[in-house]
Design a protein around this motif. Structure first.
Motif, PDB file in Angstrom:
ATOM      1  N   ALA A 193       1.603  -1.380   0.114  1.00 10.73           N
ATOM      2  CA  ALA A 193       0.053  -0.164   0.313  1.00 10.73           C
ATOM      3  C   ALA A 193       0.820   1.435  -0.516  1.00 10.73           C
ATOM      4  O   ALA A 193       0.656   2.767  -0.765  1.00 10.73           O
ATOM      5  CB  ALA A 193      -1.052   0.124   1.112  1.00 10.73           C
ATOM      6  N   GLU A 205       2.275   1.540  -4.014  1.00 11.29           N
ATOM      7  CA  GLU A 205       1.487   2.234  -4.608  1.00 11.29           C
ATOM      8  C   GLU A 205       1.185   3.756  -4.600  1.00 11.29           C
ATOM      9  O   GLU A 205       0.620   4.797  -5.288  1.00 11.29           O
ATOM     10  CB  GLU A 205       0.526   1.440  -4.086  1.00 11.29           C
ATOM     11  CG  GLU A 205      -0.790   2.126  -5.211  1.00 11.29           C
ATOM     12  CD  GLU A 205      -0.755   1.478  -6.178  1.00 11.29           C
ATOM     13  OE1 GLU A 205      -1.051   1.745  -7.353  1.00 11.29           O
ATOM     14  OE2 GLU A 205       0.618   0.569  -6.797  1.00 11.29           O
ATOM     15  N   LYS A 206       1.069   4.380  -3.181  1.00  3.55           N
ATOM     16  CA  LYS A 206       0.853   5.559  -2.393  1.00  3.55           C
ATOM     17  C   LYS A 206       1.847   6.300  -3.114  1.00  3.55           C
ATOM     18  O   LYS A 206       1.922   7.748  -3.081  1.00  3.55           O
ATOM     19  CB  LYS A 206       0.318   5.751  -0.869  1.00  3.55           C
ATOM     20  CG  LYS A 206      -0.243   6.997  -0.717  1.00  3.55           C
ATOM     21  CD  LYS A 206      -0.629   7.082   1.108  1.00  3.55           C
ATOM     22  CE  LYS A 206      -1.306   7.793   1.153  1.00  3.55           C
ATOM     23  NZ  LYS A 206      -1.577   8.371   2.397  1.00  3.55           N
TER      24      LYS A 206
END
Length: 67
Positions: free
Chosen positions: A22, A25-26
């Motif tokens: 996560a 991805e961010k």
């Protein structure tokens, strides 16, 4: 195993792997440079806010070159 810095086995823990994916991805893999050259990221503000909440406000020393 103790020399691998993974003695708790967290590198393969499913929650850690999900959180890492996560974050990747961010935020991507890196800001590719210093804060001075690449600007301030959301992570900088978050870290500073958490530090301030934990330790309280830090004293500031300001100077003027004309004095």
């Amino acid at each position: 195993m103790a020399g691998s810095n993974n003695y708790l086995g967290l590198s393969v823990h499913p929650d850690v792997k999900r959180a890492a994916a996560a974050a990747l991805e961010k935020f991507g893999t890196t800001c590719s440079g210093s804060r001075y050259l690449n600007g301030t990221l959301v992570l900088h503000h978050e870290l500073e806010g958490r530090s301030r909440n934990f330790w309280g406000p830090m004293p500031v020393c300001a100077s003027r070159p004309d004095i």
